[in-house]
Design a protein around this motif. Structure first.
Motif, PDB file in Angstrom:
ATOM      1  N   LEU A  42      18.414 -16.950  20.254  1.00  0.00           N
ATOM      2  CA  LEU A  42      19.673 -17.183  20.948  1.00  0.00           C
ATOM      3  C   LEU A  42      19.559 -18.332  21.943  1.00  0.00           C
ATOM      4  O   LEU A  42      20.462 -19.168  22.062  1.00  0.00           O
ATOM      5  CB  LEU A  42      20.112 -15.908  21.668  1.00  0.00           C
ATOM      6  CG  LEU A  42      20.651 -14.784  20.781  1.00  0.00           C
ATOM      7  CD1 LEU A  42      20.737 -13.493  21.566  1.00  0.00           C
ATOM      8  CD2 LEU A  42      22.021 -15.165  20.219  1.00  0.00           C
ATOM      9  N   ALA A  43      18.450 -18.366  22.693  1.00  0.00           N
ATOM     10  CA  ALA A  43      18.267 -19.446  23.658  1.00  0.00           C
ATOM     11  C   ALA A  43      18.207 -20.791  22.957  1.00  0.00           C
ATOM     12  O   ALA A  43      18.739 -21.800  23.449  1.00  0.00           O
ATOM     13  CB  ALA A  43      16.997 -19.207  24.467  1.00  0.00           C
ATOM     14  N   THR A  44      17.550 -20.830  21.807  1.00  0.00           N
ATOM     15  CA  THR A  44      17.474 -22.076  21.039  1.00  0.00           C
ATOM     16  C   THR A  44      18.857 -22.501  20.546  1.00  0.00           C
ATOM     17  O   THR A  44      19.254 -23.666  20.678  1.00  0.00           O
ATOM     18  CB  THR A  44      16.523 -21.901  19.850  1.00  0.00           C
ATOM     19  OG1 THR A  44      15.225 -21.540  20.337  1.00  0.00           O
ATOM     20  CG2 THR A  44      16.416 -23.186  19.045  1.00  0.00           C
ATOM     21  N   SER A  79      12.367  -7.862  30.928  1.00  0.00           N
ATOM     22  CA  SER A  79      12.139  -8.197  29.525  1.00  0.00           C
ATOM     23  C   SER A  79      12.840  -7.230  28.576  1.00  0.00           C
ATOM     24  O   SER A  79      13.020  -7.532  27.391  1.00  0.00           O
ATOM     25  CB  SER A  79      10.638  -8.231  29.219  1.00  0.00           C
ATOM     26  OG  SER A  79      10.064  -6.934  29.326  1.00  0.00           O
ATOM     27  N   GLU A  80      13.255  -6.071  29.090  1.00  0.00           N
ATOM     28  CA  GLU A  80      14.012  -5.141  28.243  1.00  0.00           C
ATOM     29  C   GLU A  80      15.357  -5.728  27.820  1.00  0.00           C
ATOM     30  O   GLU A  80      15.997  -5.236  26.883  1.00  0.00           O
ATOM     31  CB  GLU A  80      14.242  -3.820  28.986  1.00  0.00           C
ATOM     32  CG  GLU A  80      12.981  -3.005  29.212  1.00  0.00           C
ATOM     33  CD  GLU A  80      12.338  -2.577  27.900  1.00  0.00           C
ATOM     34  OE1 GLU A  80      13.071  -2.104  27.006  1.00  0.00           O
ATOM     35  OE2 GLU A  80      11.115  -2.730  27.764  1.00  0.00           O
ATOM     36  N   LEU A  81      15.802  -6.805  28.500  1.00  0.00           N
ATOM     37  CA  LEU A  81      17.031  -7.475  28.088  1.00  0.00           C
ATOM     38  C   LEU A  81      16.896  -8.064  26.680  1.00  0.00           C
ATOM     39  O   LEU A  81      17.898  -8.303  26.005  1.00  0.00           O
ATOM     40  CB  LEU A  81      17.392  -8.568  29.091  1.00  0.00           C
ATOM     41  CG  LEU A  81      17.941  -8.058  30.432  1.00  0.00           C
ATOM     42  CD1 LEU A  81      17.943  -9.156  31.480  1.00  0.00           C
ATOM     43  CD2 LEU A  81      19.344  -7.484  30.253  1.00  0.00           C
ATOM     44  N   ASP A  82      15.663  -8.320  26.241  1.00  0.00           N
ATOM     45  CA  ASP A  82      15.452  -8.756  24.857  1.00  0.00           C
ATOM     46  C   ASP A  82      16.094  -7.771  23.887  1.00  0.00           C
ATOM     47  O   ASP A  82      16.785  -8.156  22.931  1.00  0.00           O
ATOM     48  CB  ASP A  82      13.957  -8.841  24.541  1.00  0.00           C
ATOM     49  CG  ASP A  82      13.290 -10.044  25.179  1.00  0.00           C
ATOM     50  OD1 ASP A  82      13.880 -10.630  26.108  1.00  0.00           O
ATOM     51  OD2 ASP A  82      12.182 -10.386  24.753  1.00  0.00           O
ATOM     52  N   MET A 135      22.898  -6.311  20.429  1.00  0.00           N
ATOM     53  CA  MET A 135      24.269  -6.823  20.484  1.00  0.00           C
ATOM     54  C   MET A 135      24.527  -7.911  19.451  1.00  0.00           C
ATOM     55  O   MET A 135      25.646  -8.050  18.938  1.00  0.00           O
ATOM     56  CB  MET A 135      24.563  -7.371  21.882  1.00  0.00           C
ATOM     57  CG  MET A 135      24.598  -6.320  22.975  1.00  0.00           C
ATOM     58  SD  MET A 135      24.654  -7.072  24.630  1.00  0.00           S
ATOM     59  CE  MET A 135      26.193  -7.955  24.557  1.00  0.00           C
ATOM     60  N   THR A 136      23.490  -8.725  19.151  1.00  0.00           N
ATOM     61  CA  THR A 136      23.712  -9.902  18.316  1.00  0.00           C
ATOM     62  C   THR A 136      22.896  -9.913  17.029  1.00  0.00           C
ATOM     63  O   THR A 136      23.169 -10.716  16.133  1.00  0.00           O
ATOM     64  CB  THR A 136      23.358 -11.178  19.100  1.00  0.00           C
ATOM     65  OG1 THR A 136      21.943 -11.221  19.324  1.00  0.00           O
ATOM     66  CG2 THR A 136      24.084 -11.222  20.438  1.00  0.00           C
TER      67      THR A 136
END
Length: 824
Positions: free
Chosen positions: A42-44, A25-28, A34-35
């Motif tokens: 982003l997924a949406t 979950s740290e990828l959140d 980054m964005t």
């Protein structure tokens, strides 16, 4: 980021797979940095809307929502704040668990979400909600209505269910959280669209997709079981890409077979789909899921003809008859996995009227043809159908050296043999061959079923083939799926004349008496070793082999004797200036969980070598007794108190790898094993064990043969010199084997730099002056006796568990008897 995606971020990054949703979950935060957008946004934007998903939504609770809501309020001319009923503003920090304001942040957000979400669906439980004013609630309702993700799909979510203690269905609630790790609710149709988009490379380039679909290669060169976001598994020659989900009232399974262009998608509104597959994420084996097995058996590996349908509730003889119709080996393997799942379900009480043992025994009843290799050789010994708590034996006699082929099937769990075979020389009681786990391979059925098929040359003599079984999982009383053939035991065939080759480069003493050893005394030692069940024993005097017992060329586990081996390596690198003994843990960047205090960070490398760090944190390899004796944290300053501390020893392994840039096995092989001519040691004989607790430091472990361990002792006996070359500095040998700490509870026993020292009257015995030793669990000992110019090695076969252990007291009595055998 690569380490997070592949679940290799724990411990030494890239070294080992450890499934962790929390770390994933740290990828959140990576995406946000980054964005500037959340994972959900982003997924949406990149997946859900372009692919036209109609049934996909998110758990309503995420940290990024708070900032979005505050922006929404500000855009409406309202306060950019969440207000308490009295009008005061809540103070918010970043939405992170380690943030001092996280309780306020989460509590306020839960209050807002719960005011508009269907709380019958979601379980808000992280922290108590906080009261907010009516204006904040009204604004949040408008904000919620403006978000497309909370539209029609939210109103059509399947009701969540749970299993109570009686395994009955009850109403449940989903977790409201969402992140890169979990929290998306979807339909099989939407996931099928996602799968097709992957196959058609609508989301990412094929080269990028291939990276995700390939297993990760560890820093040590091992092929792991996870790619980037996907498990990667091979079964029956085919590559399987798969993943599962397991959370509150929800479970899922996706299995892709790229070669066949087929994908299986399964979703459930309980957690039972994954609950029936214990350890599925840790083991990385999709065949632990009964649903995956059914998919593979019926749609991927289906043999010609009507499929076999296995009814777990059918009479046992009917089940056996059904299974007996399976002749295809792949189908049998999959059916055995299905039976294993049935046994697990029975074990948790969800299959009334069935026991794990009777279900596991059905395969044995159905598939009766022998699986012992068909060997066109004379059978000289056979023990089979060995049941629980049995010790089976058969004696055979060889009139000349012969090459023997040995086949055995037994049980091993986490490196320890519980049902196993060995060959014993009946004249001495020494064991000339062991069935040990590192040399075995899977025998079919349960993973713990292990087989071995080897050749060896035995001299003329009288031997016994023996097989020991423990109190569970043996022939006729299986508690796991039996091996493919049901064979449980060992067989020995005569493969013709054999040539005995003594491969050792040790010089043998032709007359032990000339080196001061009594033949009668050595015979007494032999009798003691036989009674004790010792696996190997070796004595070398003046650099010559005086006495050997058991299997001195087999690499046994050294256990805690590993520490004395690493001590020698430290001497090499400290002498070369690669590391400094006065460097502190702070200087070396050592961290752990829980974090070190400032005082603990002041501990020096030399304190760890002496087991005097003053850092008292649970460590891998710590026995219950060690944990019980472990002092309270902060109770002793570094350097002031001795405690046999696995934390110190494990951290020394971490420091060594970091500071030298070499793995311990590679360094030992290059700097010590090769220069002194070790015969059996390989770098792979050093392994690392990573735990699932708090500590980040793995335990390193050595395997070594008695002959090689004696050679290491001989190197210390010669003060680090070998063949005119300084392998270990003589100064280090003297310093590391000097007494720095004395044990109050065992007078005369002392500790140096990871070496044990002995006073002449220690442990109730009289010892030669200056004697010291390495010691490990199971009486793994290397004794260095300078006064006698002798080294002694004793090993138990700890692969065989407690059945083969030699008590420490007995091991010391054997050494004391050996010293008594010394001629005046």
């Amino acid at each position: 980021m690569r380490h997070l995606l592949s679940h290799t971020s724990a411990y030494w990054p890239g070294a080992v797979y450890h499934y962790s949703g929390d770390r994933y979950s740290e990828l959140d935060h990576v995406l946000e940095s980054m964005t500037g957008q959340s994972f959900r946004a982003l997924a949406t934007e990149r997946i859900i809307e372009p692919l036209g998903f109609t049934d996909t939504t998110f758990g309503p609770f995420e940290g990024a929502m708070l900032e979005e809501f505050l922006d929404f309020r500000e855009s409406r001319g309202e306060p950019r704040a969440v207000l308490a009923p009295d009008g005061t503003e809540y103070e918010f920090g970043e939405f992170r668990d380690d943030d001092p304001h996280v309780e306020t942040t989460v509590g306020a957000l839960e209050t807002l979400v719960a005011s508009v979400a269907d709380t019958a669906l979601y379980n808000f439980r992280r922290v108590p909600p906080l009261p907010v004013d009516e204006g904040s609630l009204e604004s949040f309702a408008a904000f919620w209505a403006s978000q497309a993700r909370f539209g029609d799909a939210q109103s059509r979510i399947a009701r969540p269910y749970a299993l109570d203690d009686s395994l009955d269905l009850t109403s449940g609630r989903y977790s409201p959280n969402n992140s890169a790790a979990a929290g998306i609710l979807s339909s099989a149709v939407d996931l099928a669209r996602f799968d097709a988009a992957l196959d058609w490379n609508l989301l990412v380039r094929r080269s990028t997709q291939d990276l995700a679909f390939e297993p990760t290669i560890s820093a040590d060169g091992d092929t792991l079981l996870y790619g980037f976001g996907w498990f990667v598994h091979r079964f029956a020659g085919k590559k399987l890409l798969w993943h599962y989900g397991y959370w509150d009232c929800a479970s899922s399974l996706i299995v892709k077979v790229p070669e066949d262009g087929i994908t299986f998608v399964l979703l459930a509104n309980t957690n039972a789909l994954s609950r029936a597959a214990p350890g599925i994420g840790m083991t990385g084996d999709p065949l632990s899921s009964p649903a995956a097995v059914l998919f593979l058996r019926h749609l991927v590996f289906a043999p010609p003809g009507d499929p076999i349908v296995l009814d777990w509730n059918a009479p046992l003889d009917s089940m056996a008859e059904t299974l007996s119709a399976a002749t295809d080996s792949i189908e049998r393997e999959l059916l055995s996995r299905e039976l294993g799942t049935a046994a697990f379900v029975a074990a948790i009480g969800a299959l009334p009227g069935r026991t794990p043992e009777e279900l596991c025994g059905v395969a044995d009843e159905a598939w009766t043809e022998p699986f012992v290799p068909t060997v066109d050789l004379p059978l000289v010994a056979l023990v089979e159908k060995v049941g629980n708590d049995e010790l089976a034996s058969e004696v055979f006699v060889l009139g000349a050296p012969r090459r023997m082929r040995v086949y055995a099937v037994g049980e091993a769990i986490t490196g320890t043999m519980y049902d196993y075979a060995w060959i014993e020389d009946t004249a001495t009681g020494g064991r000339v061959w062991f069935m040990n786990e590192p040399e075995t391979e899977h025998a079919g059925g349960s993973e713990k079923n292990r087989k071995i098929d080897v050749s060896l040359v035995l001299p003329a003599g009288r031997y016994a083939l023996r097989f020991r079984a423990d109190d569970s999982h043996a022939f006729g009383s299986w508690n796991g799926i039996p091996p493919n053939d049901g064979f449980w035991g060992a067989a020995v065939w005569d493969d013709g004349p054999g040539e005995l080759v003594d491969a050792t480069t040790w010089e043998r003493a032709t007359d032990p008496g000339a080196l001061g050893w009594s033949a009668a005394g050595l015979d007494t030692v032999t009798a003691m070793l036989k009674r004790a069940g010792s696996a190997a024993f070796l004595v070398a005097t003046d650099g010559k082999l005086v006495y050997e017992y058991g299997t001195t060329s087999y690499p046994f586990r050294c256990h805690s004797a590993r520490k004395s081996i690493l001590s020698g390596l430290y001497g090499v690198y400290i002498h070369e200036g690669v590391m400094a003994r006065d460097a502190t843990l702070g200087d070396l960047g050592i961290v752990d969980s829980p974090p070190l205090t400032e005082t603990e960070e002041s501990a020096k490398l030399v304190h760890l070598l002496m087991a005097r760090s003053g850092v008292y944190i649970p460590a891998l390899g710590e026995t219950p007794g060690m944990a019980e004796r472990r002092p309270e944290r902060g109770s002793h300053e570094p350097g002031t108190f001795w405690y046999y501390n696995n934390w110190d020893f494990n951290v020394l392994g971490t420091i060594f790898v970091r500071e030298t840039g070499e793995e311990i096995g590679d360094a030992f092989d290059r700097r010590i094993a090769q220069p002194i001519g070790m015969e059996h040691f390989e770098p792979d004989d050093v392994t690392y064990t990573y735990g699932r607790g708090s500590t980040v430091h793995p335990r390193y472990a050595f395997r070594m043969s008695a002959r090689d361990f004696a050679r290491y002792g001989q190197l210390f006996l010669q003060e680090g010199e070998w063949g005119g070359r300084e392998v270990i500095p003589a100064k280090w040998v003297r310093e590391s084997t000097r007494t720095y700490s004395e044990l109050e509870e065992q007078p005369g026993l002392g500790y140096g730099y990871m070496w044990w020292t002995l006073a002449q009257d220690a442990l109730g015995k009289q010892w030669p002056a200056g004697m010291y030793h390495a010691a490990g669990f199971g009486s793994q000992y290397l004794h260095v006796i300078p006064e006698l110019n002798t080294v002694v090695v004793h090993f138990s076969n700890t692969y065989a568990g407690t059945a083969e252990l030699v008590d420490d007291r007995v091991a010391f009595e054997i050494v004391a008897e050996l010293i008594e055998a010394r001629l005046e």
